[in-house]
Design a protein around this motif. Sequence first.
Motif, PDB file in Angstrom:
ATOM      1  N   ALA A  44       0.793  -1.208   0.096  1.00  0.00           N
ATOM      2  CA  ALA A  44      -0.190   0.045  -0.068  1.00  0.00           C
ATOM      3  C   ALA A  44       0.717   1.243  -0.047  1.00  0.00           C
ATOM      4  CB  ALA A  44      -0.786  -0.106   1.252  1.00  0.00           C
ATOM      5  N   PRO A  45       0.487   2.614  -0.577  1.00  0.00           N
ATOM      6  CA  PRO A  45       1.068   3.595  -0.376  1.00  0.00           C
ATOM      7  C   PRO A  45       1.439   3.876   1.201  1.00  0.00           C
ATOM      8  CG  PRO A  45      -0.624   3.849  -1.835  1.00  0.00           C
ATOM      9  CD  PRO A  45      -1.038   2.440  -1.189  1.00  0.00           C
ATOM     10  N   ALA A  46       2.557   4.287   1.459  1.00  0.00           N
ATOM     11  CA  ALA A  46       2.748   4.623   2.775  1.00  0.00           C
ATOM     12  C   ALA A  46       2.067   5.885   3.366  1.00  0.00           C
ATOM     13  CB  ALA A  46       4.466   4.878   2.972  1.00  0.00           C
ATOM     14  N   GLY A  47       1.688   5.794   4.410  1.00  0.00           N
ATOM     15  CA  GLY A  47       0.942   6.687   5.318  1.00  0.00           C
ATOM     16  C   GLY A  47       0.200   6.226   6.306  1.00  0.00           C
ATOM     17  N   PRO A  48      -0.458   7.110   6.966  1.00  0.00           N
ATOM     18  CA  PRO A  48      -1.272   6.692   8.373  1.00  0.00           C
ATOM     19  C   PRO A  48      -2.523   5.931   7.931  1.00  0.00           C
ATOM     20  CG  PRO A  48      -1.664   9.005   7.954  1.00  0.00           C
ATOM     21  CD  PRO A  48      -0.590   8.554   6.799  1.00  0.00           C
ATOM     22  N   ASP A  49      -2.964   6.029   6.691  1.00  0.00           N
ATOM     23  CA  ASP A  49      -4.496   5.257   6.252  1.00  0.00           C
ATOM     24  C   ASP A  49      -4.089   4.047   5.347  1.00  0.00           C
ATOM     25  OD1 ASP A  49      -3.635   6.703   4.056  1.00  0.00           O
ATOM     26  OD2 ASP A  49      -5.478   7.216   3.383  1.00  0.00           O
ATOM     27  N   TRP A  50      -2.704   3.635   5.568  1.00  0.00           N
ATOM     28  CA  TRP A  50      -2.471   2.229   4.737  1.00  0.00           C
ATOM     29  C   TRP A  50      -3.221   1.228   4.912  1.00  0.00           C
ATOM     30  CZ3 TRP A  50      -0.480  -2.466   6.256  1.00  0.00           C
ATOM     31  CH2 TRP A  50      -0.193  -2.520   7.620  1.00  0.00           C
ATOM     32  N   ARG A  51      -3.599   1.009   6.102  1.00  0.00           N
ATOM     33  CA  ARG A  51      -4.719  -0.202   6.253  1.00  0.00           C
ATOM     34  C   ARG A  51      -5.788  -0.186   5.270  1.00  0.00           C
ATOM     35  NH1 ARG A  51      -3.964  -1.819  12.675  1.00  0.00           N
ATOM     36  NH2 ARG A  51      -1.819  -1.767  12.558  1.00  0.00           N
ATOM     37  N   HIS A  52      -6.278   0.875   5.226  1.00  0.00           N
ATOM     38  CA  HIS A  52      -7.670   1.023   4.520  1.00  0.00           C
ATOM     39  C   HIS A  52      -7.554   0.896   3.142  1.00  0.00           C
ATOM     40  CE1 HIS A  52      -9.496   2.440   8.103  1.00  0.00           C
ATOM     41  NE2 HIS A  52      -8.585   3.355   8.305  1.00  0.00           N
ATOM     42  N   ARG A  53      -6.189   0.800   2.362  1.00  0.00           N
ATOM     43  CA  ARG A  53      -5.778   0.766   1.048  1.00  0.00           C
ATOM     44  C   ARG A  53      -5.437  -0.676   0.681  1.00  0.00           C
ATOM     45  NH1 ARG A  53      -3.692   5.862  -1.373  1.00  0.00           N
ATOM     46  NH2 ARG A  53      -4.778   7.357   0.152  1.00  0.00           N
ATOM     47  N   LEU A  54      -5.339  -1.379   1.719  1.00  0.00           N
ATOM     48  CA  LEU A  54      -4.995  -3.186   1.478  1.00  0.00           C
ATOM     49  C   LEU A  54      -5.860  -3.527   0.554  1.00  0.00           C
ATOM     50  CD1 LEU A  54      -3.509  -4.473   4.800  1.00  0.00           C
ATOM     51  CD2 LEU A  54      -2.345  -4.031   2.541  1.00  0.00           C
ATOM     52  N   THR A  55      -5.726  -4.555  -0.471  1.00  0.00           N
ATOM     53  CA  THR A  55      -6.640  -5.227  -1.143  1.00  0.00           C
ATOM     54  C   THR A  55      -7.111  -6.629  -0.522  1.00  0.00           C
ATOM     55  OG1 THR A  55      -4.698  -6.371  -2.480  1.00  0.00           O
ATOM     56  CG2 THR A  55      -5.900  -4.317  -3.369  1.00  0.00           C
ATOM     57  N   LYS A  56      -6.240  -6.971   0.254  1.00  0.00           N
ATOM     58  CA  LYS A  56      -6.406  -8.404   1.050  1.00  0.00           C
ATOM     59  C   LYS A  56      -6.742  -8.150   2.359  1.00  0.00           C
ATOM     60  CE  LYS A  56      -5.725 -10.917  -2.755  1.00  0.00           C
ATOM     61  NZ  LYS A  56      -6.922 -11.285  -3.326  1.00  0.00           N
ATOM     62  N   VAL A  57      -8.360  -8.107   2.714  1.00  0.00           N
ATOM     63  CA  VAL A  57      -8.650  -7.747   4.120  1.00  0.00           C
ATOM     64  C   VAL A  57      -9.599  -8.820   4.314  1.00  0.00           C
ATOM     65  CG1 VAL A  57      -9.614  -6.220   5.879  1.00  0.00           C
ATOM     66  CG2 VAL A  57      -7.944  -5.455   4.143  1.00  0.00           C
ATOM     67  N   ASP A  80     -21.116  -2.622  17.640  1.00  0.00           N
ATOM     68  CA  ASP A  80     -20.919  -3.957  17.169  1.00  0.00           C
ATOM     69  C   ASP A  80     -19.262  -3.800  16.865  1.00  0.00           C
ATOM     70  OD1 ASP A  80     -23.285  -5.278  17.685  1.00  0.00           O
ATOM     71  OD2 ASP A  80     -23.827  -4.048  15.923  1.00  0.00           O
ATOM     72  N   VAL A  81     -18.534  -4.829  17.128  1.00  0.00           N
ATOM     73  CA  VAL A  81     -17.080  -5.084  16.649  1.00  0.00           C
ATOM     74  C   VAL A  81     -17.097  -6.381  15.759  1.00  0.00           C
ATOM     75  CG1 VAL A  81     -16.350  -3.905  19.027  1.00  0.00           C
ATOM     76  CG2 VAL A  81     -16.592  -6.365  18.701  1.00  0.00           C
ATOM     77  N   VAL A  82     -15.876  -6.132  14.808  1.00  0.00           N
ATOM     78  CA  VAL A  82     -15.423  -7.250  13.990  1.00  0.00           C
ATOM     79  C   VAL A  82     -13.830  -7.463  14.229  1.00  0.00           C
ATOM     80  CG1 VAL A  82     -17.218  -6.516  12.282  1.00  0.00           C
ATOM     81  CG2 VAL A  82     -14.715  -5.428  12.077  1.00  0.00           C
ATOM     82  N   LEU A  83     -13.512  -8.738  13.687  1.00  0.00           N
ATOM     83  CA  LEU A  83     -12.269  -9.003  13.603  1.00  0.00           C
ATOM     84  C   LEU A  83     -11.779  -8.575  12.253  1.00  0.00           C
ATOM     85  CD1 LEU A  83      -9.855 -10.745  14.778  1.00  0.00           C
ATOM     86  CD2 LEU A  83     -10.556 -12.277  13.450  1.00  0.00           C
ATOM     87  N   ARG A  84     -10.687  -7.949  12.182  1.00  0.00           N
ATOM     88  CA  ARG A  84     -10.087  -7.390  10.794  1.00  0.00           C
ATOM     89  C   ARG A  84      -8.681  -7.842  10.793  1.00  0.00           C
ATOM     90  NH1 ARG A  84     -11.496  -1.708  10.400  1.00  0.00           N
ATOM     91  NH2 ARG A  84     -13.325  -2.543  10.287  1.00  0.00           N
ATOM     92  N   GLN A  85      -8.395  -8.485   9.720  1.00  0.00           N
ATOM     93  CA  GLN A  85      -7.172  -8.796   9.332  1.00  0.00           C
ATOM     94  C   GLN A  85      -6.352  -8.659   8.125  1.00  0.00           C
ATOM     95  OE1 GLN A  85      -7.327 -13.043  10.208  1.00  0.00           O
ATOM     96  NE2 GLN A  85      -5.605 -13.036  11.580  1.00  0.00           N
ATOM     97  N   GLY A  86      -5.248  -7.900   7.934  1.00  0.00           N
ATOM     98  CA  GLY A  86      -4.990  -7.340   6.639  1.00  0.00           C
ATOM     99  C   GLY A  86      -3.709  -8.227   6.167  1.00  0.00           C
ATOM    100  N   PHE A  87      -3.742  -8.765   4.758  1.00  0.00           N
ATOM    101  CA  PHE A  87      -2.850  -9.630   4.400  1.00  0.00           C
ATOM    102  C   PHE A  87      -1.831  -9.066   3.278  1.00  0.00           C
ATOM    103  CE2 PHE A  87      -6.451 -11.972   6.189  1.00  0.00           C
ATOM    104  CZ  PHE A  87      -5.584 -13.032   6.999  1.00  0.00           C
ATOM    105  N   CYS A  88      -0.682  -9.496   3.183  1.00  0.00           N
ATOM    106  CA  CYS A  88       0.027  -9.227   1.807  1.00  0.00           C
ATOM    107  C   CYS A  88      -0.596  -9.853   0.939  1.00  0.00           C
ATOM    108  CB  CYS A  88       1.597  -9.730   2.182  1.00  0.00           C
ATOM    109  SG  CYS A  88       2.545  -9.817   0.585  1.00  0.00           S
ATOM    110  N   PRO A  89      -0.893  -9.086  -0.435  1.00  0.00           N
ATOM    111  CA  PRO A  89      -1.436  -9.678  -1.588  1.00  0.00           C
ATOM    112  C   PRO A  89      -0.667 -10.778  -2.401  1.00  0.00           C
ATOM    113  CG  PRO A  89      -0.858  -7.586  -2.138  1.00  0.00           C
ATOM    114  CD  PRO A  89      -0.677  -7.917  -0.404  1.00  0.00           C
ATOM    115  N   GLY A  90       0.705 -10.858  -2.137  1.00  0.00           N
ATOM    116  CA  GLY A  90       1.591 -11.730  -2.426  1.00  0.00           C
ATOM    117  C   GLY A  90       1.924 -13.151  -1.949  1.00  0.00           C
ATOM    118  N   CYS A  91       1.905 -12.910  -0.731  1.00  0.00           N
ATOM    119  CA  CYS A  91       2.421 -14.355   0.203  1.00  0.00           C
ATOM    120  C   CYS A  91       1.414 -14.516   1.281  1.00  0.00           C
ATOM    121  CB  CYS A  91       3.834 -14.049   0.706  1.00  0.00           C
ATOM    122  SG  CYS A  91       4.140 -12.959   2.058  1.00  0.00           S
TER     123      CYS A  91
END
Length: 108
Positions: A44-57, A80-91
Amino acid sequence: MSKADTNTVQQMPADEQTVDDNLVQRLVDGSPHYVCRHCDTPVAPAGPDWRHRLTKVFEGAPSTAGPHLNDNARHYLDVDVVLRQGFCPGCFTALFTETVPARNGETP
């Protein structure tokens, strides 16, 4: 520094900064990006909102992380709450795991 220490130190390129065990910040096409340290995939582009830019969540009920998490957060919270995990799209290395308020009030 002992010889053993020099064998474990990895030299990083001058234009690269370690973010954590899984990410480095590196210039990609002239702009700073977070890049997976395991497979060199730009995440993702570097910055404080990078987690919102991931393609694999993954987003699901908190109990998907195990029996120690309760799905009914309303006993303790006003949202309400959810579990959120972000992943590398490559590995598919897990880059973050968090229990957070559901987006737009949606339940998992």
